[in-house]
Write a protein that holds these residues in place. Structure first.
Motif, PDB file in Angstrom:
ATOM      1  N   VAL A   1       0.861  -1.171   0.000  1.00 15.38           N
ATOM      2  CA  VAL A   1       0.000   0.000   0.000  1.00 15.38           C
ATOM      3  C   VAL A   1       0.904   1.230   0.000  1.00 15.38           C
ATOM      4  N   ASP A   2       0.704   2.086  -1.010  1.00 12.08           N
ATOM      5  CA  ASP A   2       1.537   3.277  -1.179  1.00 12.08           C
ATOM      6  C   ASP A   2       0.621   4.470  -1.450  1.00 12.08           C
ATOM      7  N   PRO A   3       0.203   5.196  -0.402  1.00 11.30           N
ATOM      8  CA  PRO A   3      -0.758   6.295  -0.563  1.00 11.30           C
ATOM      9  C   PRO A   3      -0.277   7.420  -1.469  1.00 11.30           C
ATOM     10  N   LYS A   4       1.050   7.620  -1.568  1.00  8.62           N
ATOM     11  CA  LYS A   4       1.563   8.752  -2.338  1.00  8.62           C
ATOM     12  C   LYS A   4       1.792   8.420  -3.805  1.00  8.62           C
ATOM     13  N   LYS A   5       2.479   7.321  -4.066  1.00  7.91           N
ATOM     14  CA  LYS A   5       2.870   7.001  -5.440  1.00  7.91           C
ATOM     15  C   LYS A   5       2.104   5.816  -6.024  1.00  7.91           C
ATOM     16  N   GLY A   6       1.271   5.178  -5.231  1.00 11.31           N
ATOM     17  CA  GLY A   6       0.571   3.989  -5.692  1.00 11.31           C
ATOM     18  C   GLY A   6      -0.552   4.294  -6.676  1.00 11.31           C
ATOM     19  N   LEU A   7      -1.026   3.257  -7.349  1.00 16.41           N
ATOM     20  CA  LEU A   7      -2.142   3.356  -8.287  1.00 16.41           C
ATOM     21  C   LEU A   7      -3.438   2.980  -7.581  1.00 16.41           C
ATOM     22  N   TYR A   8      -4.512   3.659  -7.960  1.00 20.86           N
ATOM     23  CA  TYR A   8      -5.811   3.424  -7.322  1.00 20.86           C
ATOM     24  C   TYR A   8      -6.233   1.972  -7.504  1.00 20.86           C
ATOM     25  N   ALA A   9      -6.726   1.367  -6.437  1.00 21.41           N
ATOM     26  CA  ALA A   9      -7.217  -0.012  -6.481  1.00 21.41           C
ATOM     27  C   ALA A   9      -8.450  -0.113  -5.590  1.00 21.41           C
ATOM     28  N   GLU A  10      -9.434  -0.857  -6.063  1.00 21.53           N
ATOM     29  CA  GLU A  10     -10.691  -0.982  -5.307  1.00 21.53           C
ATOM     30  C   GLU A  10     -11.144  -2.440  -5.288  1.00 21.53           C
ATOM     31  N   THR A  11     -11.328  -2.955  -4.070  1.00 25.65           N
ATOM     32  CA  THR A  11     -11.760  -4.336  -3.877  1.00 25.65           C
ATOM     33  C   THR A  11     -12.957  -4.367  -2.940  1.00 25.65           C
ATOM     34  N   HIS A  12     -14.039  -5.048  -3.352  1.00 24.06           N
ATOM     35  CA  HIS A  12     -15.221  -5.211  -2.518  1.00 24.06           C
ATOM     36  C   HIS A  12     -15.192  -6.615  -1.910  1.00 24.06           C
ATOM     37  N   VAL A  13     -15.302  -6.696  -0.597  1.00 16.59           N
ATOM     38  CA  VAL A  13     -15.177  -7.979   0.110  1.00 16.59           C
ATOM     39  C   VAL A  13     -16.446  -8.249   0.916  1.00 16.59           C
ATOM     40  N   THR A  14     -16.989  -9.463   0.777  1.00 13.06           N
ATOM     41  CA  THR A  14     -18.211  -9.867   1.481  1.00 13.06           C
ATOM     42  C   THR A  14     -17.977 -11.192   2.188  1.00 13.06           C
ATOM     43  N   ILE A  15     -18.384 -11.276   3.451  1.00 16.85           N
ATOM     44  CA  ILE A  15     -18.250 -12.537   4.198  1.00 16.85           C
ATOM     45  C   ILE A  15     -19.264 -13.562   3.679  1.00 16.85           C
ATOM     46  N   LEU A  16     -18.786 -14.765   3.381  1.00 23.03           N
ATOM     47  CA  LEU A  16     -19.662 -15.871   2.996  1.00 23.03           C
ATOM     48  C   LEU A  16     -19.866 -16.863   4.147  1.00 23.03           C
ATOM     49  N   LYS A  17     -18.777 -17.125   4.911  1.00 19.83           N
ATOM     50  CA  LYS A  17     -18.853 -18.096   5.998  1.00 19.83           C
ATOM     51  C   LYS A  17     -17.756 -17.798   7.013  1.00 19.83           C
ATOM     52  N   VAL A  18     -18.105 -17.883   8.292  1.00 13.81           N
ATOM     53  CA  VAL A  18     -17.131 -17.646   9.349  1.00 13.81           C
ATOM     54  C   VAL A  18     -16.819 -18.964  10.050  1.00 13.81           C
ATOM     55  N   PHE A  19     -15.529 -19.287  10.185  1.00 16.70           N
ATOM     56  CA  PHE A  19     -15.081 -20.461  10.922  1.00 16.70           C
ATOM     57  C   PHE A  19     -14.443 -19.996  12.233  1.00 16.70           C
ATOM     58  N   LYS A  20     -13.770 -20.890  12.923  1.00 20.74           N
ATOM     59  CA  LYS A  20     -13.202 -20.544  14.228  1.00 20.74           C
ATOM     60  C   LYS A  20     -12.060 -19.540  14.123  1.00 20.74           C
ATOM     61  N   ARG A  21     -11.112 -19.814  13.230  1.00 21.30           N
ATOM     62  CA  ARG A  21      -9.951 -18.927  13.090  1.00 21.30           C
ATOM     63  C   ARG A  21      -9.932 -18.182  11.763  1.00 21.30           C
TER      64      ARG A  21
END
Length: 281
Positions: free
Chosen positions: A180-200
């Motif tokens: 992750v480079d806030p100054k020189k990095g390129l814009y990136a967008e990821t949408h994340v959704t929980i499908l299933k939660v396990f113990k760890r």
């Protein structure tokens, strides 16, 4: 639009190939050669004839067609299920990768539209001719090719859905990695959704709005939820990188039919089953 506009703006035909089409009179409307400023009407039959000799075909080493699992195929494109541990394309002249296998299966040179990391499995799109390649590339850039990934991550997200928009750049200390480079990095967008939660761990769905290298892996790792088995971004390694390109959706650029494929991975499913049976709460 005019014939000229159709060739340049819609079909994205390179200037050199447009020149060949014009000089060889290989563009017809309703069976007749026309002036390129002619306006196309609804219902017109536009015919383009391409000579293979006008395209420079890359020479590829022969692959193994038996390694190709086809999810969808027509005369213009092919979607296959990539195995974990296989490169999308070769980096050295003497390497053989999935592109070689797909080209041998098709019987001619294919072209990479997008790529998956070597450790990632799942649905991957190839163009079967150089004519459709720039059109598919534009669909990808315009986010009209939807890609959905499944990932098994450490821990649990703070909420069911999150959106990561951190800019990404190269790691100066390790050329293989991105950070992750806030100054020189390129814009990136990821949408994340929980499908299933396990113990760890948690099974999540990731949808890309951009296509940066290692985008999902870096976003998740940066926010404290590295993907299980990630050799670069997770010190707690497993048997394999638990990232799988589960679904690919697009509208065919010529037939306008919707195409949606889902890819299964036996190894991914087996590890998920172990996680569920051993740690499901």
């Amino acid at each position: 639009m005019t014939v000229k506009e159709a060739l340049e703006d819609y079909f994205l035909i390179p200037r050199k190939i447009r020149h060949f089409l014009r000089t060889k009179k290989n563009v017809q409307v309703n069976g007749q050669a026309v002036h390129w400023q002619c306006t196309l009407q609804a219902g017109d039959d536009l015919t383009l004839t391409f000579d293979p000799e006008d395209y420079e075909e890359k020479s590829l080493l022969a692959g193994d067609p038996s390694l190709v699992e086809v999810l969808y195929e027509d005369e213009h494109l092919i979607i296959v299920n990539k195995l974990e541990g296989m490169k999308t394309h070769a980096n050295q002249p003497d390497e053989v990768a999935l592109l070689n296998h797909v080209s041998s299966y098709v019987g001619g040179t294919c072209y990479v539209v997008h790529r998956l990391d070597k450790e990632t499995s799942g649905a991957l799109l190839f163009a079967k001719n150089p004519f459709v390649l720039p059109i598919l590339n534009r669909l990808l850039e315009d986010r009209k090719i939807k890609r959905e990934y499944w990932a098994l991550i450490q821990g649990k997200l703070p909420q069911k859905q999150v959106v990561y928009k951190d800019k990404l750049g190269r790691d100066r200390h390790d050329r293989r990695k991105r950070i992750v480079d806030p100054k020189k990095g390129l814009y990136a967008e990821t949408h994340v959704t929980i499908l299933k939660v396990f113990k760890r761990t948690s099974l999540v769905k990731c949808q890309l709005q951009t296509g940066r290298t290692h985008q999902i892996r870096v976003h998740l790792s940066h926010h404290g939820h590295p993907i299980m088995g990630d050799p670069l971004y997770n010190p707690e390694r497993g048997s394999r990188l638990m990232l799988h390109a589960h679904r690919l959706t697009l509208v065919h650029p010529f037939t306008l039919e919707p195409i949606q494929v889902e890819a299964l991975s036996q190894g991914f499913e087996e590890i998920l089953a172990q996680e569920k049976n051993g740690n499901d709460r």
